[in-house]
Scaffold this active site. Structure first.
Site, PDB file in Angstrom:
ATOM      1  N   SER A 172       7.109  -3.795  -4.696  1.00  0.00           N
ATOM      2  CA  SER A 172       6.130  -3.930  -3.522  1.00  0.00           C
ATOM      3  C   SER A 172       6.802  -4.216  -2.316  1.00  0.00           C
ATOM      4  CB  SER A 172       4.877  -5.061  -3.608  1.00  0.00           C
ATOM      5  OG  SER A 172       4.204  -5.205  -2.358  1.00  0.00           O
ATOM      6  N   SER A 190       1.942  -0.663  -5.923  1.00  0.00           N
ATOM      7  CA  SER A 190       2.484  -2.072  -5.562  1.00  0.00           C
ATOM      8  C   SER A 190       1.327  -3.082  -5.601  1.00  0.00           C
ATOM      9  CB  SER A 190       2.390  -2.034  -3.552  1.00  0.00           C
ATOM     10  OG  SER A 190       1.621  -1.825  -3.144  1.00  0.00           O
ATOM     11  N   LYS A 239      -2.680  -5.095   0.699  1.00  0.00           N
ATOM     12  CA  LYS A 239      -1.799  -6.067   0.068  1.00  0.00           C
ATOM     13  C   LYS A 239      -2.786  -7.103  -0.268  1.00  0.00           C
ATOM     14  CE  LYS A 239       2.011  -3.742   0.395  1.00  0.00           C
ATOM     15  NZ  LYS A 239       2.757  -3.012  -0.697  1.00  0.00           N
TER      16      LYS A 239
END
Length: 324
Positions: A289, A131, A186
């Site tokens: 993602s 991701s 992230k």
């Protein structure tokens, strides 16, 4: 002391059983809690070794030596000059740390250092998915700075120092809101109060389009295909991102998360206003993602730290180094 080997065996068996049940999926483990308990238990043994058990062994060895000296003097008084008395091996045996202390007190210094480093300074993580490609690849072993955003107490995660404010563009590790036992990584896109728009694969923050520049296509060796690659500037440092040709910006399968009333979904994408004390995060591999577009915002109390360094990738040593 005679009961200590059995008690220690029970304690060690409990730790092994917990880890085994965690590994097999029978329970949901908590590594921070295991480290805290292991450090505390071995610390108790370490203190007891220094204050109680070692002095007992030293007194026993000293008593043995005194008895040997008395025996030698007695033999000399009897006119026996040659005798076979060697207490060194017996003293060494008496002073030797038994197994149940070797596996507890002996491990404490190492566990204490690891616990302090992992809890308050740096924690290692392994990138499990794609991701964050192209910034981070599957198999990258990274370090996370745990004091940048403020030091937190282990297990209860209570912040005890303020630290720096989270900035747009930071790569963060956090406890996944739908399942806090999992850690996710992230990039921070929206700060508290920001209006984040991701429409037709274009990102806008508070009405301003985030600058991007097209780069040569990225070839993913795992997927064996090319992806569109761009350079984006959310903060002072640019970073790269990927888009997959043929996939629209429509967000399909978003869950019913807390604060969803602050988001509007359309065929073009999603628009969200970030609630106070929370963050909007996205992966750099934008079409591959699961992030805030799908499961919502990251509360400040879920933050683990800022990811900043790849310390190893066994398949590609050139990956070692800092990243943005």
């Amino acid at each position: 002391m005679s009961a200590m080997p059995a008690l220690t065996a029970v304690v060690l068996a409990a730790f092994v059983g917990y880890i085994g049940a965690w590994y097999t999926g029978a329970i949901e483990g908590n590594f921070a809690l295991v480290m805290l308990l292991a450090t505390f238990v071995t610390g108790v043994y370490w203190v007891a070794e220094k204050l109680l058990f070692l002095p007992q062994r030293q007194r026993a060895a000293q008593k043995l030596e005194q008895q040997a000296q008395a025996r030698t003097a007695q033999l000399q008084r009897q006119g026996i000059a040659q005798h076979d008395v060697n207490v060194d091996a017996s003293k060494e045996h008496l002073l030797r740390q038994p197994w149940w202390l070797d596996w507890t007190a002996g491990l404490f210094p190492v566990l204490f250092v690891v616990f302090v480093l992992r809890s308050f300074l740096f924690e290692p993580f392994k990138i499990p998915s794609g991701s964050m490609i192209p910034t981070l690849l599957v198999g990258d072993l990274i370090l996370v700075n745990k004091f940048t955003y403020g030091v937190r107490l282990p297990v209860i995660n209570k912040k005890i120092t303020e630290g720096q404010a989270v900035a747009r563009g930071d790569v963060i590790v956090f406890r996944y809101p739908p399942q806090p036992s999992l850690d996710y990584i992230k990039r921070v896109v929206g700060l508290p109060g920001d209006k984040v728009e991701y429409l037709n694969k274009r990102l806008r923050i508070n009405g301003q389009e985030v600058p991007t520049e097209a780069l040569p296509d990225f070839f993913d060796t795992d997927a064996m295909r090319y992806f569109q690659q761009f350079e984006e500037r959310l903060g002072p440092q640019p970073h790269r991102l990927l888009n997959t040709p043929g996939i629209a910006g429509y967000i399909q399968g978003a869950s019913d998360f807390a604060g969803r009333d602050q988001c509007t979904y359309s065929v073009e994408g999603v628009t969200c206003t970030v609630p106070p004390g929370q963050y909007f995060v996205m992966g750099d591999n934008r079409d591959n993602s699961l992030d805030s577009r799908y499961w919502g915002f990251v509360p400040d109390e879920n933050l683990v730290g800022r990811a900043f360094f790849v310390w190893m990738n066994f398949g590609n040593l050139k990956r070692i180094g800092s990243f943005h």
